[in-house]
Design an enzyme around this catalytic site. Structure first.
Site, mmCIF file in Angstrom:
data_model
loop_
_atom_site.group_PDB
_atom_site.id
_atom_site.type_symbol
_atom_site.label_atom_id
_atom_site.label_comp_id
_atom_site.label_asym_id
_atom_site.label_seq_id
_atom_site.Cartn_x
_atom_site.Cartn_y
_atom_site.Cartn_z
ATOM 1 N N SER A 37 -33.594 24.238 -14.723
ATOM 2 C CA SER A 37 -33.579 25.376 -15.752
ATOM 3 C C SER A 37 -32.689 26.310 -15.180
ATOM 4 O O SER A 37 -32.477 26.663 -14.106
ATOM 5 C CB SER A 37 -35.005 25.883 -15.823
ATOM 6 O OG SER A 37 -34.726 26.990 -16.527
ATOM 7 N N TYR A 69 -42.180 30.251 -13.177
ATOM 8 C CA TYR A 69 -41.473 29.019 -13.861
ATOM 9 C C TYR A 69 -40.139 28.660 -13.117
ATOM 10 O O TYR A 69 -40.043 27.442 -12.588
ATOM 11 C CB TYR A 69 -41.118 29.202 -15.367
ATOM 12 C CG TYR A 69 -40.404 28.324 -16.048
ATOM 13 C CD1 TYR A 69 -40.849 27.116 -16.271
ATOM 14 C CD2 TYR A 69 -39.145 28.659 -16.144
ATOM 15 C CE1 TYR A 69 -40.083 26.110 -16.912
ATOM 16 C CE2 TYR A 69 -38.222 27.688 -16.845
ATOM 17 C CZ TYR A 69 -38.816 26.611 -17.048
ATOM 18 O OH TYR A 69 -37.834 25.590 -17.691
ATOM 19 N N LYS A 88 -39.227 25.359 -10.798
ATOM 20 C CA LYS A 88 -38.084 24.433 -10.939
ATOM 21 C C LYS A 88 -37.188 24.556 -9.520
ATOM 22 O O LYS A 88 -36.698 23.382 -9.302
ATOM 23 C CB LYS A 88 -37.266 24.762 -12.052
ATOM 24 C CG LYS A 88 -37.697 24.827 -13.514
ATOM 25 C CD LYS A 88 -38.133 23.149 -13.783
ATOM 26 C CE LYS A 88 -38.795 22.944 -15.019
ATOM 27 N NZ LYS A 88 -38.834 21.419 -15.589
#
Ligand code: UFG
Length: 336
Positions: free
Chosen positions: A117, A141, A145
Protein backbone atom coordinates in the site's frame (compact mmCIF):
# COMPACT_ATOMS: atom_id res chain seq x y z
CA UNK A 1 1.03 -21.21 -13.77
CA UNK A 2 -0.65 -22.80 -10.74
CA UNK A 3 -1.62 -19.80 -8.68
CA UNK A 4 -2.95 -19.52 -5.14
CA UNK A 5 -4.89 -16.28 -4.62
CA UNK A 6 -5.54 -15.41 -0.98
CA UNK A 7 -8.51 -13.10 -0.57
CA UNK A 8 -9.60 -13.96 -4.12
CA UNK A 9 -13.27 -13.53 -3.20
CA UNK A 10 -12.72 -9.90 -2.23
CA UNK A 11 -12.89 -6.71 -4.24
CA UNK A 12 -9.49 -6.52 -5.96
CA UNK A 13 -8.93 -10.28 -5.64
CA UNK A 14 -12.06 -11.23 -7.58
CA UNK A 15 -11.21 -8.90 -10.48
CA UNK A 16 -7.70 -10.37 -10.60
CA UNK A 17 -8.93 -13.99 -10.49
CA UNK A 18 -11.19 -13.27 -13.48
CA UNK A 19 -8.24 -11.94 -15.50
CA UNK A 20 -6.00 -14.88 -14.49
CA UNK A 21 -8.64 -17.38 -15.57
CA UNK A 22 -9.23 -15.51 -18.84
CA UNK A 23 -5.58 -15.98 -19.84
CA UNK A 24 -5.58 -19.68 -18.92
CA UNK A 25 -3.95 -19.98 -15.49
CA UNK A 26 -4.99 -22.61 -12.92
CA UNK A 27 -6.31 -20.68 -9.94
CA UNK A 28 -7.03 -21.74 -6.35
CA UNK A 29 -8.71 -19.14 -4.15
CA UNK A 30 -8.29 -19.20 -0.37
CA UNK A 31 -10.72 -16.87 1.40
CA UNK A 32 -12.25 -16.76 4.89
CA UNK A 33 -15.21 -14.65 3.63
CA UNK A 34 -14.55 -11.89 6.13
CA UNK A 35 -15.34 -9.42 3.37
CA UNK A 36 -15.37 -11.64 0.27
CA UNK A 37 -18.27 -13.38 -1.48
CA UNK A 38 -18.59 -16.80 -3.10
CA UNK A 39 -20.44 -15.40 -6.12
CA UNK A 40 -17.51 -13.10 -6.86
CA UNK A 41 -15.14 -15.97 -7.60
CA UNK A 42 -14.96 -17.09 -11.21
CA UNK A 43 -16.45 -20.62 -11.35
CA UNK A 44 -13.37 -21.89 -13.18
CA UNK A 45 -11.28 -21.28 -10.04
CA UNK A 46 -11.10 -23.79 -7.16
CA UNK A 47 -12.55 -22.09 -4.11
CA UNK A 48 -11.38 -23.09 -0.62
CA UNK A 49 -12.73 -21.56 2.58
CA UNK A 50 -9.99 -20.95 5.10
CA UNK A 51 -7.55 -18.59 6.71
CA UNK A 52 -4.01 -17.66 5.71
CA UNK A 53 -2.92 -18.21 9.32
CA UNK A 54 -3.99 -21.88 9.17
CA UNK A 55 -0.56 -23.20 8.24
CA UNK A 56 -1.66 -26.85 7.92
CA UNK A 57 -4.40 -25.96 5.48
CA UNK A 58 -2.14 -23.67 3.46
CA UNK A 59 0.60 -26.31 3.39
CA UNK A 60 -1.84 -28.91 2.09
CA UNK A 61 -3.21 -26.56 -0.54
CA UNK A 62 0.24 -25.68 -1.81
CA UNK A 63 1.13 -29.37 -2.11
CA UNK A 64 -2.17 -30.68 -3.52
CA UNK A 65 -2.40 -28.05 -6.24
CA UNK A 66 1.36 -27.87 -6.93
CA UNK A 67 1.28 -24.13 -6.46
CA UNK A 68 4.20 -22.26 -8.01
CA UNK A 69 2.90 -18.69 -7.55
CA UNK A 70 0.96 -16.87 -4.86
CA UNK A 71 -0.92 -13.58 -5.00
CA UNK A 72 -1.61 -12.43 -1.47
CA UNK A 73 -4.58 -10.07 -1.11
CA UNK A 74 -6.12 -11.29 2.13
CA UNK A 75 -5.77 -8.51 4.67
CA UNK A 76 -7.62 -5.83 6.57
CA UNK A 77 -7.61 -2.47 4.84
CA UNK A 78 -9.41 0.19 6.85
CA UNK A 79 -6.95 2.85 8.02
CA UNK A 80 -9.01 4.36 10.91
CA UNK A 81 -9.92 0.89 12.19
CA UNK A 82 -6.22 0.04 12.33
CA UNK A 83 -5.69 3.10 14.53
CA UNK A 84 -8.37 2.01 17.00
CA UNK A 85 -7.67 -1.75 16.84
CA UNK A 86 -3.97 -2.32 16.06
CA UNK A 87 -3.96 -5.92 17.36
CA UNK A 88 -6.39 -6.90 14.63
CA UNK A 89 -4.03 -5.52 11.97
CA UNK A 90 -0.79 -6.93 13.36
CA UNK A 91 -2.40 -10.33 14.00
CA UNK A 92 -3.84 -10.83 10.53
CA UNK A 93 -1.76 -8.62 8.24
CA UNK A 94 1.60 -9.33 9.86
CA UNK A 95 1.39 -12.70 11.66
CA UNK A 96 -0.99 -14.22 9.09
CA UNK A 97 1.24 -13.06 6.22
CA UNK A 98 4.35 -14.39 7.95
CA UNK A 99 2.79 -17.85 8.26
CA UNK A 100 1.75 -17.79 4.63
CA UNK A 101 5.22 -16.72 3.47
CA UNK A 102 6.84 -19.46 5.57
CA UNK A 103 4.54 -22.09 4.06
CA UNK A 104 5.38 -20.78 0.58
CA UNK A 105 9.10 -20.92 1.20
CA UNK A 106 8.81 -24.47 2.58
CA UNK A 107 6.85 -25.60 -0.49
CA UNK A 108 9.15 -24.14 -3.16
CA UNK A 109 6.80 -21.39 -4.28
CA UNK A 110 8.91 -19.33 -6.66
CA UNK A 111 6.77 -16.23 -7.14
CA UNK A 112 4.86 -14.09 -4.68
CA UNK A 113 2.87 -10.94 -5.46
CA UNK A 114 1.88 -8.92 -2.43
CA UNK A 115 -0.86 -6.31 -1.99
CA UNK A 116 1.11 -3.57 -0.34
CA UNK A 117 0.00 0.00 0.00
CA UNK A 118 0.92 3.64 -0.51
CA UNK A 119 0.32 3.83 3.24
CA UNK A 120 3.95 2.64 3.68
CA UNK A 121 5.12 6.17 2.77
CA UNK A 122 3.30 8.00 5.54
CA UNK A 123 3.54 11.70 4.72
CA UNK A 124 5.60 11.96 1.52
CA UNK A 125 7.53 15.20 0.84
CA UNK A 126 7.27 15.08 -2.95
CA UNK A 127 4.07 15.68 -4.88
CA UNK A 128 4.52 12.36 -6.69
CA UNK A 129 6.05 9.75 -4.42
CA UNK A 130 8.78 7.45 -5.78
CA UNK A 131 9.51 3.95 -4.46
CA UNK A 132 12.83 5.24 -3.11
CA UNK A 133 11.08 7.74 -0.80
CA UNK A 134 11.34 7.35 2.96
CA UNK A 135 9.11 4.69 4.50
CA UNK A 136 7.45 6.16 7.57
CA UNK A 137 3.87 4.92 7.88
CA UNK A 138 1.60 6.99 10.10
CA UNK A 139 -0.90 4.28 11.00
CA UNK A 140 -0.85 0.60 12.03
CA UNK A 141 -2.27 -0.42 8.66
CA UNK A 142 0.74 1.11 6.89
CA UNK A 143 3.08 -0.43 9.45
CA UNK A 144 1.56 -3.86 8.88
CA UNK A 145 2.16 -3.59 5.12
CA UNK A 146 5.72 -2.36 5.57
CA UNK A 147 6.60 -5.16 8.01
CA UNK A 148 5.32 -7.71 5.48
CA UNK A 149 7.35 -6.11 2.68
CA UNK A 150 10.44 -6.33 4.92
CA UNK A 151 9.70 -9.97 5.70
CA UNK A 152 9.42 -10.77 2.00
CA UNK A 153 12.64 -8.93 1.28
CA UNK A 154 14.56 -10.80 3.96
CA UNK A 155 13.14 -14.18 2.96
CA UNK A 156 13.86 -13.53 -0.71
CA UNK A 157 17.46 -12.61 0.17
CA UNK A 158 18.01 -15.58 2.48
CA UNK A 159 16.79 -18.17 -0.04
CA UNK A 160 18.31 -16.63 -3.16
CA UNK A 161 20.71 -19.44 -3.89
CA UNK A 162 18.46 -22.43 -3.24
CA UNK A 163 17.11 -24.60 -6.07
CA UNK A 164 13.87 -22.62 -6.31
CA UNK A 165 14.70 -19.03 -5.37
CA UNK A 166 11.85 -17.04 -3.84
CA UNK A 167 11.13 -13.73 -5.57
CA UNK A 168 8.35 -11.24 -4.91
CA UNK A 169 6.73 -8.11 -6.26
CA UNK A 170 5.10 -5.87 -3.67
CA UNK A 171 2.57 -3.64 -5.38
CA UNK A 172 2.03 -0.46 -3.42
CA UNK A 173 -1.56 0.32 -4.23
CA UNK A 174 -2.79 3.84 -4.26
CA UNK A 175 -6.59 4.13 -4.01
CA UNK A 176 -8.32 1.21 -5.69
CA UNK A 177 -11.73 2.27 -6.99
CA UNK A 178 -14.46 1.64 -9.56
CA UNK A 179 -15.94 -1.63 -10.73
CA UNK A 180 -15.55 -4.05 -13.62
CA UNK A 181 -16.52 -2.30 -16.87
CA UNK A 182 -18.54 -5.41 -17.88
CA UNK A 183 -20.60 -4.84 -14.72
CA UNK A 184 -20.41 -8.27 -13.04
CA UNK A 185 -17.99 -7.46 -10.23
CA UNK A 186 -17.48 -4.54 -7.87
CA UNK A 187 -16.98 -3.57 -4.27
CA UNK A 188 -19.48 -5.44 -2.12
CA UNK A 189 -17.85 -4.91 1.27
CA UNK A 190 -20.44 -4.50 4.01
CA UNK A 191 -20.13 -1.21 5.92
CA UNK A 192 -17.67 0.20 3.41
CA UNK A 193 -15.64 3.23 4.42
CA UNK A 194 -13.95 4.08 1.14
CA UNK A 195 -14.75 7.44 -0.37
CA UNK A 196 -16.15 6.49 -3.79
CA UNK A 197 -18.23 3.64 -2.38
CA UNK A 198 -19.61 5.90 0.37
CA UNK A 199 -20.41 8.66 -2.15
CA UNK A 200 -22.20 6.13 -4.40
CA UNK A 201 -24.24 4.92 -1.41
CA UNK A 202 -25.23 8.55 -0.75
CA UNK A 203 -26.19 8.92 -4.43
CA UNK A 204 -28.44 5.85 -4.39
CA UNK A 205 -30.08 7.00 -1.15
CA UNK A 206 -28.71 4.12 0.92
CA UNK A 207 -27.22 6.85 3.11
CA UNK A 208 -28.96 10.15 3.88
CA UNK A 209 -25.69 12.04 3.58
CA UNK A 210 -21.94 11.66 3.64
CA UNK A 211 -19.12 13.48 5.39
CA UNK A 212 -16.06 15.21 3.98
CA UNK A 213 -13.39 14.35 6.54
CA UNK A 214 -11.24 17.47 6.84
CA UNK A 215 -11.49 20.54 4.64
CA UNK A 216 -8.61 22.48 6.22
CA UNK A 217 -5.66 20.52 4.83
CA UNK A 218 -2.85 22.30 3.04
CA UNK A 219 -4.12 21.16 -0.38
CA UNK A 220 -5.62 23.21 -3.26
CA UNK A 221 -9.23 22.95 -2.00
CA UNK A 222 -8.51 21.96 1.62
CA UNK A 223 -9.64 18.33 1.24
CA UNK A 224 -7.29 15.30 0.96
CA UNK A 225 -5.85 14.35 -2.41
CA UNK A 226 -5.55 10.73 -3.59
CA UNK A 227 -4.54 8.84 -6.72
CA UNK A 228 -7.60 6.73 -7.63
CA UNK A 229 -6.82 3.70 -9.77
CA UNK A 230 -9.45 1.61 -11.54
CA UNK A 231 -9.66 -1.88 -10.08
CA UNK A 232 -9.18 -3.63 -13.45
CA UNK A 233 -5.92 -1.74 -14.07
CA UNK A 234 -4.82 -2.72 -10.60
CA UNK A 235 -5.73 -6.34 -11.35
CA UNK A 236 -3.77 -6.33 -14.60
CA UNK A 237 -0.67 -5.11 -12.71
CA UNK A 238 -0.72 -8.43 -10.80
CA UNK A 239 -0.65 -10.40 -14.03
CA UNK A 240 2.22 -8.28 -15.30
CA UNK A 241 4.08 -8.81 -12.01
CA UNK A 242 3.73 -12.61 -12.32
CA UNK A 243 4.94 -12.54 -15.93
CA UNK A 244 7.92 -10.44 -14.87
CA UNK A 245 8.84 -12.95 -12.13
CA UNK A 246 8.30 -15.92 -14.46
CA UNK A 247 10.78 -14.32 -16.89
CA UNK A 248 13.40 -14.41 -14.13
CA UNK A 249 12.80 -10.92 -12.72
CA UNK A 250 14.19 -10.16 -9.26
CA UNK A 251 12.22 -8.94 -6.28
CA UNK A 252 10.73 -5.46 -6.60
CA UNK A 253 8.50 -2.97 -4.82
CA UNK A 254 6.37 -0.92 -7.20
CA UNK A 255 3.88 1.91 -6.97
CA UNK A 256 0.57 1.18 -8.54
CA UNK A 257 -1.33 4.36 -9.35
CA UNK A 258 -1.94 6.72 -12.27
CA UNK A 259 0.25 9.57 -11.07
CA UNK A 260 -2.68 11.98 -10.82
CA UNK A 261 -4.40 13.35 -7.74
CA UNK A 262 -8.03 14.23 -7.13
CA UNK A 263 -9.38 15.83 -4.00
CA UNK A 264 -12.23 14.47 -1.90
CA UNK A 265 -14.31 17.38 -3.20
CA UNK A 266 -13.42 16.55 -6.85
CA UNK A 267 -14.54 12.96 -6.30
CA UNK A 268 -17.81 13.93 -4.64
CA UNK A 269 -18.55 16.35 -7.52
CA UNK A 270 -17.85 13.56 -10.03
CA UNK A 271 -20.14 11.07 -8.28
CA UNK A 272 -22.87 13.74 -8.26
CA UNK A 273 -22.30 14.24 -12.00
CA UNK A 274 -22.40 10.58 -13.05
CA UNK A 275 -25.36 9.78 -10.80
CA UNK A 276 -27.29 12.97 -11.50
CA UNK A 277 -28.05 13.17 -7.76
CA UNK A 278 -27.14 16.21 -5.67
CA UNK A 279 -26.76 14.33 -2.37
CA UNK A 280 -25.70 16.04 0.86
CA UNK A 281 -22.00 16.07 1.71
CA UNK A 282 -21.28 17.83 4.98
CA UNK A 283 -17.95 19.17 6.15
CA UNK A 284 -16.64 17.24 9.15
CA UNK A 285 -13.49 16.92 11.29
CA UNK A 286 -10.34 15.27 9.98
CA UNK A 287 -10.23 11.49 10.23
CA UNK A 288 -7.31 10.07 12.24
CA UNK A 289 -4.45 8.60 10.19
CA UNK A 290 -5.18 10.44 6.91
CA UNK A 291 -2.19 11.89 5.02
CA UNK A 292 -3.12 15.12 3.14
CA UNK A 293 -1.89 13.93 -0.27
CA UNK A 294 -0.76 10.63 -1.83
CA UNK A 295 0.05 10.49 -5.54
CA UNK A 296 2.17 7.82 -7.25
CA UNK A 297 5.20 8.26 -9.42
CA UNK A 298 4.45 5.28 -11.68
CA UNK A 299 7.54 5.43 -13.90
CA UNK A 300 9.00 2.24 -12.45
CA UNK A 301 6.00 -0.05 -12.92
CA UNK A 302 5.50 1.20 -16.47
CA UNK A 303 9.16 0.68 -17.38
CA UNK A 304 9.83 -2.60 -15.60
CA UNK A 305 6.52 -4.42 -16.07
CA UNK A 306 5.31 -2.75 -19.25
CA UNK A 307 2.05 -2.01 -17.44
CA UNK A 308 -0.30 0.12 -19.56
CA UNK A 309 -3.40 1.41 -17.76
CA UNK A 310 -6.64 1.22 -19.74
CA UNK A 311 -9.08 3.07 -17.49
CA UNK A 312 -7.23 6.17 -16.33
CA UNK A 313 -10.36 8.32 -16.13
CA UNK A 314 -12.05 9.52 -12.91
CA UNK A 315 -15.42 9.74 -14.67
CA UNK A 316 -15.24 6.09 -15.77
CA UNK A 317 -14.14 5.06 -12.28
CA UNK A 318 -17.11 6.84 -10.67
CA UNK A 319 -19.58 5.72 -13.35
CA UNK A 320 -18.66 2.04 -13.03
CA UNK A 321 -18.74 2.33 -9.22
CA UNK A 322 -22.18 3.94 -9.27
CA UNK A 323 -23.64 1.43 -11.74
CA UNK A 324 -22.26 -1.40 -9.65
CA UNK A 325 -23.70 0.12 -6.47
CA UNK A 326 -27.16 0.23 -8.04
CA UNK A 327 -26.92 -3.34 -9.29
CA UNK A 328 -25.52 -4.62 -5.98
CA UNK A 329 -28.26 -3.00 -3.92
CA UNK A 330 -30.96 -4.37 -6.28
CA UNK A 331 -29.44 -7.83 -5.91
CA UNK A 332 -29.40 -7.61 -2.13
CA UNK A 333 -33.03 -6.51 -2.05
CA UNK A 334 -34.03 -9.45 -4.26
CA UNK A 335 -32.32 -11.93 -1.95
CA UNK A 336 -34.13 -10.57 1.14
N1 UFG B 1 -13.25 10.31 2.99
C1 UFG B 1 -14.25 11.22 3.28
N2 UFG B 1 -15.49 10.73 3.57
C2 UFG B 1 -15.78 9.40 3.59
C3 UFG B 1 -14.76 8.49 3.29
C4 UFG B 1 -13.49 8.97 3.00
O1 UFG B 1 -14.02 12.43 3.29
O2 UFG B 1 -16.93 9.04 3.89
C5 UFG B 1 -11.89 10.82 2.66
C6 UFG B 1 -10.83 10.31 3.62
O3 UFG B 1 -10.78 11.08 4.81
C7 UFG B 1 -9.58 10.41 2.75
C8 UFG B 1 -10.10 10.13 1.33
O4 UFG B 1 -11.52 10.32 1.41
O5 UFG B 1 -9.09 11.71 2.79
C9 UFG B 1 -9.84 8.71 0.89
O6 UFG B 1 -10.25 7.83 1.93
P1 UFG B 1 -10.51 6.29 1.70
O7 UFG B 1 -11.03 5.74 2.99
O8 UFG B 1 -11.32 6.08 0.48
O9 UFG B 1 -9.08 5.70 1.37
P2 UFG B 1 -7.69 5.88 2.15
O10 UFG B 1 -6.90 6.90 1.39
O11 UFG B 1 -7.87 6.08 3.59
O12 UFG B 1 -7.05 4.44 2.04
C10 UFG B 1 -6.96 3.76 0.84
C11 UFG B 1 -6.89 2.28 1.13
C12 UFG B 1 -5.61 1.94 1.73
C13 UFG B 1 -4.45 2.53 0.97
C14 UFG B 1 -4.63 3.98 0.75
C15 UFG B 1 -3.51 4.48 -0.09
O13 UFG B 1 -7.92 1.87 2.00
O14 UFG B 1 -5.51 0.55 1.69
O15 UFG B 1 -5.86 4.19 0.12
O16 UFG B 1 -3.73 5.77 -0.53
F1 UFG B 1 -3.33 2.39 1.65
Amino acid sequence: MNILVTGGAGYIGSHTVKQLIDVGHQVVVLDNFYSGHRWAVDPAATLVEGDIADSNKVDQLLKTHRIDSVIHFAGYIVVPESVSDPFKYYENNVVGSLRLIRACEQNNVARFVFSSSAAVYGLPDAEQVKESAGLKPINPYGNSKLITEMTLNDVSFAYQSQKTPFNFVALRYFNAAGAQVAGNLGQATPEATHLIKVACEAATGKRDQMKLFGTDYNTPDGSCVRDYIHVEDLASAHLKALEYLADGGKSLRLNCGYGKGYSVKDVVAMVKKVSGVDFTAIEADRRPGDPPSLIADNTKIKNLLGWIPQNDDLELICRTAFKWEQAWQARQQKSR
